[in-house]
Write a protein that holds these residues in place. Sequence first.
Motif, mmCIF file in Angstrom:
data_model
loop_
_atom_site.group_PDB
_atom_site.id
_atom_site.type_symbol
_atom_site.label_atom_id
_atom_site.label_comp_id
_atom_site.label_asym_id
_atom_site.label_seq_id
_atom_site.Cartn_x
_atom_site.Cartn_y
_atom_site.Cartn_z
ATOM 1 N N HIS A 26 0.856 -1.196 0.000
ATOM 2 C CA HIS A 26 0.000 0.000 0.000
ATOM 3 C C HIS A 26 0.883 1.232 0.000
ATOM 4 O O HIS A 26 1.790 1.358 0.827
ATOM 5 C CB HIS A 26 -0.903 0.010 1.237
ATOM 6 C CG HIS A 26 -1.619 1.311 1.451
ATOM 7 N ND1 HIS A 26 -2.330 1.940 0.448
ATOM 8 C CD2 HIS A 26 -1.732 2.126 2.541
ATOM 9 C CE1 HIS A 26 -2.853 3.071 0.917
ATOM 10 N NE2 HIS A 26 -2.501 3.197 2.176
ATOM 11 N N HIS A 85 0.876 5.310 0.418
ATOM 12 C CA HIS A 85 0.065 6.396 0.962
ATOM 13 C C HIS A 85 -0.028 7.580 0.011
ATOM 14 O O HIS A 85 0.981 7.996 -0.575
ATOM 15 C CB HIS A 85 0.673 6.897 2.280
ATOM 16 C CG HIS A 85 0.276 6.113 3.479
ATOM 17 N ND1 HIS A 85 -0.215 6.685 4.620
ATOM 18 C CD2 HIS A 85 0.270 4.774 3.701
ATOM 19 C CE1 HIS A 85 -0.481 5.743 5.524
ATOM 20 N NE2 HIS A 85 -0.180 4.581 4.980
ATOM 21 N N PHE A 141 -1.237 7.141 -6.102
ATOM 22 C CA PHE A 141 -1.712 5.956 -6.813
ATOM 23 C C PHE A 141 -0.677 5.538 -7.858
ATOM 24 O O PHE A 141 0.073 6.364 -8.372
ATOM 25 C CB PHE A 141 -3.051 6.247 -7.506
ATOM 26 C CG PHE A 141 -4.232 6.117 -6.571
ATOM 27 C CD1 PHE A 141 -4.289 6.838 -5.386
ATOM 28 C CD2 PHE A 141 -5.288 5.259 -6.868
ATOM 29 C CE1 PHE A 141 -5.374 6.720 -4.520
ATOM 30 C CE2 PHE A 141 -6.372 5.132 -6.011
ATOM 31 C CZ PHE A 141 -6.416 5.859 -4.839
ATOM 32 N N PHE A 193 -5.092 0.796 -11.719
ATOM 33 C CA PHE A 193 -4.595 2.062 -11.167
ATOM 34 C C PHE A 193 -5.132 2.110 -9.751
ATOM 35 O O PHE A 193 -6.336 2.222 -9.511
ATOM 36 C CB PHE A 193 -5.120 3.230 -12.013
ATOM 37 C CG PHE A 193 -4.644 4.589 -11.568
ATOM 38 C CD1 PHE A 193 -3.285 4.870 -11.493
ATOM 39 C CD2 PHE A 193 -5.548 5.596 -11.239
ATOM 40 C CE1 PHE A 193 -2.838 6.140 -11.087
ATOM 41 C CE2 PHE A 193 -5.114 6.861 -10.840
ATOM 42 C CZ PHE A 193 -3.754 7.128 -10.774
ATOM 43 N N THR A 194 -4.247 1.977 -8.790
ATOM 44 C CA THR A 194 -4.691 1.777 -7.412
ATOM 45 C C THR A 194 -3.610 2.229 -6.444
ATOM 46 O O THR A 194 -2.540 2.708 -6.857
ATOM 47 C CB THR A 194 -5.045 0.285 -7.182
ATOM 48 O OG1 THR A 194 -5.658 0.142 -5.898
ATOM 49 C CG2 THR A 194 -3.802 -0.594 -7.261
ATOM 50 N N ASP A 195 -3.858 2.042 -5.156
ATOM 51 C CA ASP A 195 -2.837 2.291 -4.137
ATOM 52 C C ASP A 195 -2.561 1.047 -3.298
ATOM 53 O O ASP A 195 -1.777 1.122 -2.341
ATOM 54 C CB ASP A 195 -3.221 3.478 -3.240
ATOM 55 C CG ASP A 195 -4.517 3.256 -2.473
ATOM 56 O OD1 ASP A 195 -5.103 2.158 -2.569
ATOM 57 O OD2 ASP A 195 -4.953 4.185 -1.766
ATOM 58 N N THR A 196 -3.202 -0.081 -3.626
ATOM 59 C CA THR A 196 -3.056 -1.298 -2.827
ATOM 60 C C THR A 196 -3.171 -2.527 -3.716
ATOM 61 O O THR A 196 -4.162 -2.687 -4.435
ATOM 62 C CB THR A 196 -4.163 -1.386 -1.744
ATOM 63 O OG1 THR A 196 -4.214 -0.159 -1.014
ATOM 64 C CG2 THR A 196 -3.919 -2.534 -0.777
ATOM 65 N N ILE A 197 -2.178 -3.390 -3.675
ATOM 66 C CA ILE A 197 -2.263 -4.661 -4.404
ATOM 67 C C ILE A 197 -1.829 -5.793 -3.484
ATOM 68 O O ILE A 197 -1.169 -5.558 -2.460
ATOM 69 C CB ILE A 197 -1.417 -4.680 -5.691
ATOM 70 C CG1 ILE A 197 0.047 -4.326 -5.394
ATOM 71 C CG2 ILE A 197 -1.984 -3.732 -6.741
ATOM 72 C CD1 ILE A 197 0.983 -5.450 -5.447
ATOM 73 N N ILE A 198 -2.219 -7.012 -3.841
ATOM 74 C CA ILE A 198 -1.729 -8.181 -3.111
ATOM 75 C C ILE A 198 -0.926 -9.070 -4.064
ATOM 76 O O ILE A 198 -1.124 -9.029 -5.280
ATOM 77 C CB ILE A 198 -2.863 -9.002 -2.452
ATOM 78 C CG1 ILE A 198 -3.831 -9.590 -3.492
ATOM 79 C CG2 ILE A 198 -3.619 -8.166 -1.444
ATOM 80 C CD1 ILE A 198 -4.855 -10.559 -2.886
ATOM 81 N N HIS A 248 3.684 0.399 2.912
ATOM 82 C CA HIS A 248 3.728 -0.752 3.810
ATOM 83 C C HIS A 248 2.726 -1.804 3.346
ATOM 84 O O HIS A 248 1.848 -1.524 2.518
ATOM 85 C CB HIS A 248 3.402 -0.316 5.247
ATOM 86 C CG HIS A 248 2.068 0.335 5.441
ATOM 87 N ND1 HIS A 248 0.901 -0.378 5.572
ATOM 88 C CD2 HIS A 248 1.707 1.647 5.511
ATOM 89 C CE1 HIS A 248 -0.120 0.461 5.733
ATOM 90 N NE2 HIS A 248 0.337 1.699 5.686
ATOM 91 N N HIS A 306 -0.575 -3.683 3.597
ATOM 92 C CA HIS A 306 -1.855 -3.340 4.231
ATOM 93 C C HIS A 306 -2.387 -4.553 5.000
ATOM 94 O O HIS A 306 -3.533 -4.579 5.442
ATOM 95 C CB HIS A 306 -2.866 -2.827 3.211
ATOM 96 C CG HIS A 306 -3.759 -1.737 3.755
ATOM 97 N ND1 HIS A 306 -4.526 -1.892 4.888
ATOM 98 C CD2 HIS A 306 -3.985 -0.465 3.342
ATOM 99 C CE1 HIS A 306 -5.195 -0.780 5.121
ATOM 100 N NE2 HIS A 306 -4.885 0.101 4.217
#
Lengths: 345, 345, 345
Positions: free
Chosen positions: C279, C281, C284, C299-304, C326, C328
Amino acid sequence: MTADSNPGPTRRGFLAGGALLGVAGATFGARQLAGAAPLHSEESHSHGVMSGATFRGSGVVDPAINGFDPTKILRDFDYGKVSTLPNGRTLREWTVTASDKDIEIAPGVKFPSWLFNGRTPGPTLRATEGDRLRIRFINNSKHPHTMHFHSIHPSEMDGVPGQGAGLVAPGSETTYEIDAEPFGFHLYHCHANPLAEHIARGMYAGLIIDPDGGRPDADEMVMIQNGWNTTFDGEGNQMYAVNAIPFHYMYAPIQVKKNKLVRIYLGNMLEYDPINSFHLHANFFKYYPTGTSLVHSEFTDTIIQGQGQRGILEVTFPFAGKFMFHAHKSEFADLGWMGFFEVTE
Amino acid sequence: MTADSNPGPTRRGFLAGGALLGVAGATFGARQLAGAAPLHSEESHSHGVMSGATFRGSGVVDPAINGFDPTKILRDFDYGKVSTLPNGRTLREWTVTASDKDIEIAPGVKFPSWLFNGRTPGPTLRATEGDRLRIRFINNSKHPHTMHFHSIHPSEMDGVPGQGAGLVAPGSETTYEIDAEPFGFHLYHCHANPLAEHIARGMYAGLIIDPDGGRPDADEMVMIQNGWNTTFDGEGNQMYAVNAIPFHYMYAPIQVKKNKLVRIYLGNMLEYDPINSFHLHANFFKYYPTGTSLVHSEFTDTIIQGQGQRGILEVTFPFAGKFMFHAHKSEFADLGWMGFFEVTE
Amino acid sequence: MTADSNPGPTRRGFLAGGALLGVAGATFGARQLAGAAPLHSEESHSHGVMSGATFRGSGVVDPAINGFDPTKILRDFDYGKVSTLPNGRTLREWTVTASDKDIEIAPGVKFPSWLFNGRTPGPTLRATEGDRLRIRFINNSKHPHTMHFHSIHPSEMDGVPGQGAGLVAPGSETTYEIDAEPFGFHLYHCHANPLAEHIARGMYAGLIIDPDGGRPDADEMVMIQNGWNTTFDGEGNQMYAVNAIPFHYMYAPIQVKKNKLVRIYLGNMLEYDPINSFHLHANFFKYYPTGTSLVHSEFTDTIIQGQGQRGILEVTFPFAGKFMFHAHKSEFADLGWMGFFEVTE
């Protein structure tokens, strides 16, 4: 439990640090794997030597014991009994029977399974989008069951408790009738409660709905990922597999041809663990999540799937040889979710 | 702990093997769920009978007890107080207040929550891309808190300790001012340490930033997935839900219309578990991860989300009837993350 | 183990409920983290106070102690010794040596690592698609090892036991020769058994294959996510990091420029946990899974990412300041998988 009372390998107790566990590596008996012994024994381990789980069995399970063969299940597509409805649509009819059976999941290791048509995964039902599907479901198990399809259908055909036929009691039957929508690779499974147990016992299979016009010619196969909770604690799995028998495709590599398109219908029905994964060695595949698009979303060698997720993989092997495939969750691979493709000219 | 000292059902101890747990199935009291009793008791279980977790409660939580109603939260979009800035841009202003409250998460089960505006999830803030957002944050809780937005903004507006206003002490307040960028479905949550606890206590909500020109007309709703760690051990959850109250939408099915586009803003704020998942029965949806594209990435009935992930689902129900939706992580479904859509003509 | 025998903080025992753990928060010694003490002690916890794991150390590990510096590893691309083959293709040659070394993973905390070229992650090998890659692998470790590349190559170059050179014994060497295919961001790691241990000890790194013509100019960096199982129980991790040293980039923020494209090659080699997450902060990024397409998928701020997965992130920071990044998965962040970007004009 103490180390004294069960000195054999357990999930934590197998000290693999210095040892080299090759393909023909460690063998241990059925008791440790299939028994109800808790896995989380507090056996000692040396500082700097990691514990970890692994078993490679003592050979392949004889398919004659279970009455089904993962090698045959791989390419066994059941198109049903085909006829044409008055309105010109294709009707496909199947009979699927639930039953209880102790199957052998590793040499000497028995598991009390619940099965569709005497096998796990159950029959891969296959149709073309827009077909009418009629599935007569007979419950010869001692437990109530259903068939729940991942597809678009009315609520009374959803195969869940309290809707339509609801739970099908032992000795009873019902008939599900649905349209084949949408095209893609789907799953069906028992949806009786407790859901986790009915899935973990073996009641699931693939449903392939081909797009109108089909897909490009390929060597096609179905793989459904699962686990075996041999301690029955509902907390995790002690063995992992694709198509039910751990390490089957390690002992019996999947035969494919060089430069021939291979299409894998891959689904995840693993209970108790949050995700599963698929890694193919030395080759990359196109991935079509849920198979509902004819355009792939990714070109990779590793994907993950949560339970109920599935997709289509397309790969062409440019080199002859043996190529490993396995969960890239290493623990699952060590515990059975590993096999080989054998590519020949 | 032994079976004698706590004979009631626990996560491992509930022997569900032969029993049939229907929708109106087993009921057990609050003590086992909400108490500090360890879940991993070593109760015995029969060989061949799987343990597993389930509870279906004794009915729905009366919304009057908590002062918020998951049915209303679903479609409650807070557009703020709207005005126009000298440069012609739209300004939206909100006041969000943090507070502590023991809420009822299942009939008779209390949990000491920390809340935004007295509810969990907090208010769904909604704007259009390019708007100016001004959020006055008042901390009436006994603990320091922040508001951290998943959006593009300066570091001093990031709502983390040590930057900008940093932690907002009990009795204090601050004002966050950010641009609404980028369009999509985002989340906001408290970012005080320990982060896991502040999220798990209930301090999170959705932030919808509509694209300029909006999206096609639809029946819209917000669902935030969460869990309740009723043992406070920071190791896992004993209940799961969407919009805070386990099984709420099982007892109060979500009313939608046949053939009407439904748009679900779905986010995952589940702590302690690695992923969450969403499965819709008998229907397929288009999925837009993070909602930042107007083109969907997948057409499916099952997706997974890690914590902090979110997306938009679009589905049109072609049949009337009741359709289940739940995590396809079966354990989560058995422990509360399950509901129904009721589709009418 | 009882609370009396080890009163220090452990994974469950650190009572963080009321306390505020800031960036310069709690400090505790190496013994609790690095020792073989079981984490799951049954220490008491108050009702309503959540337990949880966190450590923020007592400062940064001096890079001189380990002989490698995560700040340098970030942008250290190893293009090998370059020459031209008679057929005009580019040949790149490397020598990679395995060795054993006790490294310091937090101030005062030693871990017995197995390394490629004396560092973890190992050298980031970098080539252009179609190049010929020749890697001489020397095993100076006391354990057998291999190099397994995520790329398209013949089975005898796959670096797995029983194929080609198979396991490379201590004191031995082999040479892998493969084509750089396909372009993207890949990983390589030791594939000796037990696989989980060889990865968890530190034997992995990135392999960047640039597309013909390259990618747009950017400030590029490599981040490989990992964990440290300091109890050696093979069941989980007690510390988490990106590029091996927990919290390194918290103490030494990554310096980047405002409005300059930043390209992150992000991979996940975390053992024992099912997924990892990233993630960013207040900003994006475009995400290119596996890096095998020049068109981003999200287009995001969090991936797994599951283990073995990797991708390319592209982000431009519009504001100067410090921005946290960090997992998430909050627990991972609290246990070391956290850092900062420091954006300057």
